[in-house]
Design an enzyme around this catalytic site. Sequence first.
Site, short mmCIF file in Angstrom:
data_model
loop_
_atom_site.label_atom_id
_atom_site.label_comp_id
_atom_site.label_asym_id
_atom_site.label_seq_id
_atom_site.Cartn_x
_atom_site.Cartn_y
_atom_site.Cartn_z
N HIS A 226 -79.05 25.70 -25.20
CA HIS A 226 -80.06 25.14 -26.10
C HIS A 226 -79.77 25.45 -27.56
O HIS A 226 -80.12 24.66 -28.44
CB HIS A 226 -81.45 25.62 -25.69
CG HIS A 226 -81.86 25.13 -24.35
ND1 HIS A 226 -82.61 25.87 -23.47
CD2 HIS A 226 -81.59 23.95 -23.70
CE1 HIS A 226 -82.81 25.17 -22.36
NE2 HIS A 226 -82.20 24.02 -22.48
N HIS B 159 -80.17 15.65 -16.43
CA HIS B 159 -80.88 16.54 -15.50
C HIS B 159 -81.95 17.26 -16.31
O HIS B 159 -81.81 18.44 -16.65
CB HIS B 159 -79.92 17.51 -14.83
CG HIS B 159 -78.87 16.85 -13.99
ND1 HIS B 159 -77.78 16.21 -14.54
CD2 HIS B 159 -78.76 16.69 -12.65
CE1 HIS B 159 -77.03 15.71 -13.57
NE2 HIS B 159 -77.60 15.98 -12.41
N SER C 69 -84.30 21.53 -22.23
CA SER C 69 -83.50 20.73 -23.17
C SER C 69 -84.25 19.53 -23.73
O SER C 69 -84.15 19.25 -24.94
CB SER C 69 -82.18 20.31 -22.53
OG SER C 69 -82.37 19.78 -21.25
N GLU D 18 -84.53 12.75 -14.13
CA GLU D 18 -84.83 13.91 -13.28
C GLU D 18 -85.11 13.41 -11.87
O GLU D 18 -86.01 12.62 -11.66
CB GLU D 18 -86.02 14.69 -13.82
CG GLU D 18 -86.46 15.84 -12.95
CD GLU D 18 -85.31 16.79 -12.60
OE1 GLU D 18 -85.12 17.05 -11.39
OE2 GLU D 18 -84.61 17.26 -13.53
N ASP E 51 -81.09 9.76 -10.01
CA ASP E 51 -79.87 10.53 -10.21
C ASP E 51 -79.34 10.31 -11.62
O ASP E 51 -79.12 9.17 -12.05
CB ASP E 51 -78.82 10.10 -9.18
CG ASP E 51 -77.49 10.78 -9.40
OD1 ASP E 51 -77.39 11.98 -9.12
OD2 ASP E 51 -76.55 10.10 -9.87
N GLY E 52 -79.16 11.39 -12.35
CA GLY E 52 -78.76 11.28 -13.74
C GLY E 52 -77.37 10.73 -13.96
O GLY E 52 -77.10 10.08 -14.97
N ASP F 195 -76.01 18.50 -17.41
CA ASP F 195 -76.09 19.88 -16.90
C ASP F 195 -76.70 19.93 -15.50
O ASP F 195 -77.81 20.41 -15.31
CB ASP F 195 -76.86 20.78 -17.87
CG ASP F 195 -78.31 20.37 -18.05
OD1 ASP F 195 -78.61 19.18 -17.85
OD2 ASP F 195 -79.14 21.23 -18.37
#
Length: 281
Positions: free
Chosen positions: A19, A42, A100, A118, A144-145, A165
């Site tokens: 971050h 994510h 994030s 997400e 699904d990212g 991530d």
Amino acid sequence: MLSYRHAFHAGNHADVLKHFILHQVLAYTNQKDKPYWYIDTHAGTGMYALDHGYATQNAEFEQGIAQLWQADDLPAPLQSFVNLLKQINPGPTLKRYPGSPAVAQELLRSTDRARLFELHPTDAKLLRQHFKSAGRQVLIEQEDGFAGLKAVLPPPPRRAVVLIDPPYEEKRDYQRVIEALKDSLQRFATGTYLLWYPLLQRPEVELLADRLTKLGAPSWLHATLSIHAPSPDGFGMHGSGMFLINPPWTLPAILQETLPYMVEKLAVDDGAEYTLDHHIS
């Protein structure tokens, strides 16, 4: 697999590295007037409680962000990041930690947009609750990212900061991040990409680091932060890494100043260390 819940780890050393770097990248991106998209593959829940619930079970934040919260000798870039946290925690006590997307929320301007992915149904619901007042600036998809990323590149403003991530619970995530970066560079070569990964005693991690530098990106940066020596039994995460494609040209100097300080503050034993490598064209 949907067992991973980031709330257990909120504010730990890996979050601090991830971050802080994200904060620096977004602040740099804001220097141009042109709008951009922030894309998070994510995203998690957006905000995490540190004074109750999941985060208190292992209290990983105590060896993470708590070590910087009250420090009075922070380098200026780290102080800027902690100041953001103090806006979220107006009192003297650190009670909440932003994920994030919430870090990005503090920096996005009215003309910028966020696209958040997400897959976990509970976390996606909490994420929507957190951003319920954001209106059309923030679009959240429960999917699904990796698949979602393909659908949004290239973004309409032709500027974007992308954070990838995954939890790496599944071994195939190590392959999927490489595939995602390759595909993303073909679709949108000028985007700024941030990839986070854990430092574990697994062959996939060593292979990942090697494959990232061989992606052929003209500009890249690779930083790692370990807070203790690898465990003798081979288990556990001793640090994390960030690999950036098209990073700000100012970032290497900032990390050269701040990473030694972070090692000093977050170290658990003498095995704590950092690495920094980059090629900025």
